[in-house]
Design a protein around this motif. Structure first.
Motif, mmCIF file in Angstrom:
data_model
loop_
_atom_site.group_PDB
_atom_site.id
_atom_site.type_symbol
_atom_site.label_atom_id
_atom_site.label_comp_id
_atom_site.label_asym_id
_atom_site.label_seq_id
_atom_site.Cartn_x
_atom_site.Cartn_y
_atom_site.Cartn_z
ATOM 1 N N UNK A 111 -2.160 0.828 10.076
ATOM 2 C CA UNK A 111 -1.650 1.572 9.070
ATOM 3 C C UNK A 111 -1.860 1.219 7.644
ATOM 4 N N UNK A 112 -3.119 0.581 7.346
ATOM 5 C CA UNK A 112 -3.049 -0.224 6.068
ATOM 6 C C UNK A 112 -4.197 0.668 5.226
ATOM 7 N N UNK A 113 -4.514 0.590 3.999
ATOM 8 C CA UNK A 113 -5.337 1.221 3.350
ATOM 9 C C UNK A 113 -5.331 0.236 1.987
ATOM 10 N N UNK A 114 -6.421 -0.560 1.661
ATOM 11 C CA UNK A 114 -6.499 -1.501 0.586
ATOM 12 C C UNK A 114 -6.225 -0.654 -0.700
ATOM 13 N N UNK A 115 -6.899 0.558 -1.131
ATOM 14 C CA UNK A 115 -6.792 1.050 -2.164
ATOM 15 C C UNK A 115 -5.608 2.231 -2.274
ATOM 16 N N UNK A 116 -5.667 3.025 -1.230
ATOM 17 C CA UNK A 116 -4.519 4.210 -1.378
ATOM 18 C C UNK A 116 -3.246 3.901 -0.649
ATOM 19 N N UNK A 117 -2.983 2.664 -0.197
ATOM 20 C CA UNK A 117 -1.745 2.452 0.488
ATOM 21 C C UNK A 117 -0.711 2.285 -0.717
ATOM 22 N N UNK A 118 0.578 2.125 0.136
ATOM 23 C CA UNK A 118 1.790 1.914 -0.829
ATOM 24 C C UNK A 118 2.655 0.978 -0.262
ATOM 25 N N UNK A 119 3.294 0.276 -1.076
ATOM 26 C CA UNK A 119 4.101 -0.700 -0.490
ATOM 27 C C UNK A 119 3.517 -1.714 0.428
ATOM 28 N N UNK A 120 4.320 -1.942 1.583
ATOM 29 C CA UNK A 120 3.646 -2.960 2.262
ATOM 30 C C UNK A 120 2.323 -2.604 2.997
ATOM 31 N N UNK A 121 1.654 -1.373 3.092
ATOM 32 C CA UNK A 121 0.597 -1.076 3.796
ATOM 33 C C UNK A 121 -0.553 -0.958 2.709
ATOM 34 N N UNK A 122 -0.247 -1.439 1.532
ATOM 35 C CA UNK A 122 -1.436 -1.614 0.430
ATOM 36 C C UNK A 122 -1.985 -3.075 0.652
ATOM 37 N N UNK A 123 -2.701 -3.431 1.573
ATOM 38 C CA UNK A 123 -3.447 -4.582 1.835
ATOM 39 C C UNK A 123 -4.783 -4.459 2.425
ATOM 40 N N UNK A 124 -5.581 -5.592 2.395
ATOM 41 C CA UNK A 124 -6.888 -5.664 2.931
ATOM 42 C C UNK A 124 -6.787 -6.499 4.172
ATOM 43 N N UNK A 125 -7.163 -5.843 5.208
ATOM 44 C CA UNK A 125 -6.698 -6.267 6.623
ATOM 45 C C UNK A 125 -7.880 -6.459 7.515
ATOM 46 N N UNK A 126 -7.836 -6.912 8.732
ATOM 47 C CA UNK A 126 -8.852 -7.103 9.430
ATOM 48 C C UNK A 126 -8.809 -5.890 10.526
ATOM 49 N N UNK A 127 -7.843 -5.152 10.544
ATOM 50 C CA UNK A 127 -7.794 -4.085 11.624
ATOM 51 C C UNK A 127 -8.492 -2.785 11.338
ATOM 52 N N UNK A 128 -8.443 -2.554 10.032
ATOM 53 C CA UNK A 128 -8.739 -1.367 9.644
ATOM 54 C C UNK A 128 -10.471 -1.282 9.869
ATOM 55 N N UNK A 129 -10.912 -0.325 10.726
ATOM 56 C CA UNK A 129 -12.398 -0.078 10.815
ATOM 57 C C UNK A 129 -13.185 0.295 9.613
ATOM 58 N N UNK A 130 -14.214 -0.365 9.355
ATOM 59 C CA UNK A 130 -15.213 -1.134 10.054
ATOM 60 C C UNK A 130 -14.993 -2.525 10.743
ATOM 61 N N UNK A 131 -13.959 -2.986 9.981
ATOM 62 C CA UNK A 131 -13.487 -4.457 10.538
ATOM 63 C C UNK A 131 -13.157 -4.524 11.886
ATOM 64 N N UNK A 132 -13.366 -5.360 12.738
ATOM 65 C CA UNK A 132 -13.433 -5.544 14.386
ATOM 66 C C UNK A 132 -11.843 -5.917 14.876
ATOM 67 N N UNK A 133 -11.043 -5.917 13.972
ATOM 68 C CA UNK A 133 -9.522 -6.530 14.497
ATOM 69 C C UNK A 133 -9.238 -5.627 15.631
ATOM 70 N N UNK A 134 -9.150 -4.653 15.604
ATOM 71 C CA UNK A 134 -8.335 -3.748 16.903
ATOM 72 C C UNK A 134 -9.196 -4.022 18.000
#
Length: 184
Positions: free
Chosen positions: A90-113
């Protein structure tokens, strides 16, 4: 160890519609249910991995997504298909708002999921596939040690020329599933 088919959702399983979150807008891609049945018959665990920046942007909620994913799972179950899991970012590093504006390991192309699915379902990456319609899907597969496949549905029809050669390309999910019946 199990075999797994990791699938992007939008543009791979269902017809791409920007920020899809309403059940009445959900439509399976042609042949998608038949493809899922083939994967299951070949004893692959079916795991959906989907970026959902619409949540990050505030367009819809995690509850809206859960209802839509439950609908997809129930429709598959009507055809005798078990989707083992649906993971979403549910994250987006640039366009997220509030708690969702983070750099994560789950957002593809990251392999977290994918790594979560590998661990949870004891998946052997060397016998598994990541199928999607975007470069980010394929890179997530690469970063997980899973063979990546591009389908020409969704955004894949626009990406196939630049990615063909590096990745196998199929017209749709069903064409890929049928190719596996010839291998197994």
């Amino acid at each position: 160890m199990n075999k797994g088919i990791f699938l992007d959702r939008d543009g791979t399983i269902n017809i791409e519609k920007d920020y899809l979150h309403r059940i009445e807008d959900f439509e399976f891609e042609d042949g998608a249910l038949e493809a899922l049945k083939i994967f299951q018959d070949l004893e692959y665990k079916i795991i959906v991995v989907t970026n959902q920046s619409g949540i990050a942007r505030g367009y819809y909620s995690e509850e809206d997504l859960a209802l839509l994913n439950d609908y997809m799972i129930k429709e598959a179950k009507k055809e005798g298909i078990e989707i083992s899991a649906v993971y979403y970012c549910p994250h987006h590093e640039e366009k997220g708002v509030g708690q969702y504006k983070i750099k994560c390991e789950c957002r593809k192309p990251n392999p977290g999921m994918l790594l979560k699915g590998i661990e949870e379902f004891k998946i052997d990456p060397s016998q598994s596939y990541m199928v999607g319609d975007r470069k980010s899907d394929l890179e997530a597969g690469d970063r997980s040690g899973i063979k990546s496949i591009l389908v020409k549905t969704g955004y894949g029809k626009n990406n196939s020329d630049q990615l063909e050669g590096k990745y196998p390309v199929y017209e749709n999910l069903l064409a890929f599933a049928q190719s596996l019946t010839k291998k197994d």
